[in-house]
Scaffold this motif. Structure first.
Motif, PDB file in Angstrom:
ATOM      1  N   UNK A   1       3.040 -26.215  32.555  1.00 60.50           N
ATOM      2  CA  UNK A   1       3.390 -25.190  33.527  1.00 60.50           C
ATOM      3  C   UNK A   1       2.930 -23.814  33.076  1.00 60.50           C
ATOM      4  N   UNK A   2       2.883 -22.900  34.054  1.00 60.19           N
ATOM      5  CA  UNK A   2       2.628 -21.491  33.775  1.00 60.19           C
ATOM      6  C   UNK A   2       3.534 -20.683  34.691  1.00 60.19           C
ATOM      7  N   UNK A  22      11.736 -16.026  34.553  1.00 60.48           N
ATOM      8  CA  UNK A  22      11.586 -17.432  34.148  1.00 60.48           C
ATOM      9  C   UNK A  22      11.031 -18.288  35.264  1.00 60.48           C
ATOM     10  N   UNK A  23      11.460 -18.022  36.460  1.00 62.88           N
ATOM     11  CA  UNK A  23      10.984 -18.780  37.612  1.00 62.88           C
ATOM     12  C   UNK A  23      10.329 -17.810  38.582  1.00 62.88           C
ATOM     13  N   UNK A  24       9.404 -18.189  39.354  1.00 58.64           N
ATOM     14  CA  UNK A  24       8.854 -19.512  39.597  1.00 58.64           C
ATOM     15  C   UNK A  24       7.803 -19.909  38.545  1.00 58.64           C
TER      16      UNK A  24
END
Length: 184
Positions: free
Chosen positions: A128-129, A135-137
């Protein structure tokens, strides 16, 4: 006065005529068998070459490449899109995730592999990146490699064509020799 003669008896050639009649009847089936066997052997070579060319594991390539024999033709098909980085022996480093698409290892900066609180890998080792400042998305990362495009280019395409050029004449000769009773 000496007399000698050479004579051809048609009864001696009758067996040969029957063999040729049988060969004429069975030749299309022999061609189909030769094409199928050549196709199967070339698929093995394509899978081997595609594994080296892409850096993917053999079982991923085997699932992606499908053979379609159809009478006097034989084709190899594959489907799929942009392959996720997790399939390229991804492993975390301090700067990001290291993966090897096209069998060339490099670091994908700013990426990570999500880990569960128990130490295991969440999402099956997906890379993921972060797409935002928090922190999200997050977004799953892809390699840019497409198996169908790779299958028809480079060493893989050359290997397929070389296999057909070398194997098909030999297989065809073998199948026709079977019809002719081992002659050939």
């Amino acid at each position: 006065m000496a007399f000698s003669s050479l004579e051809i008896d048609a009864h001696e050639v009758q067996g040969l005529a029957e063999t040729f009649k049988r060969a004429e009847r069975e030749a299309p089936l022999a061609i189909v068998r030769a094409i199928k066997r050549t196709g199967d052997m070339s698929k093995v070579r394509v899978v081997r070459a595609l594994t080296k060319q892409t850096g993917l594991k053999r079982d991923v390539i085997v699932r992606a490449v499908k053979a379609k024999p159809a009478g006097m033709s034989y084709s190899l098909h594959s489907r799929g899109g942009n392959v996720h980085l997790k399939y390229f022996k991804a492993r975390p480093t301090k700067k990001g995730v290291s993966a090897a698409p096209w069998n060339k290892r490099r670091i994908f900066a700013g990426t990570f592999i999500a880990h569960a609180s128990g130490g295991g890998s969440m999402f099956g080792g997906q890379v993921f990146k972060r797409t935002g400042a928090s922190r999200l998305p997050i977004e799953a990362q892809r390699s840019g490699l497409h198996i169908p495009k790779e299958m028809i280019s480079g060493a893989t395409a050359a290997e397929f064509l070389a296999a057909v050029r070398t194997i098909l004449p030999v297989r065809l000769q073998h199948e026709l020799a079977r019809i002719l009773g081992g002659a050939g």
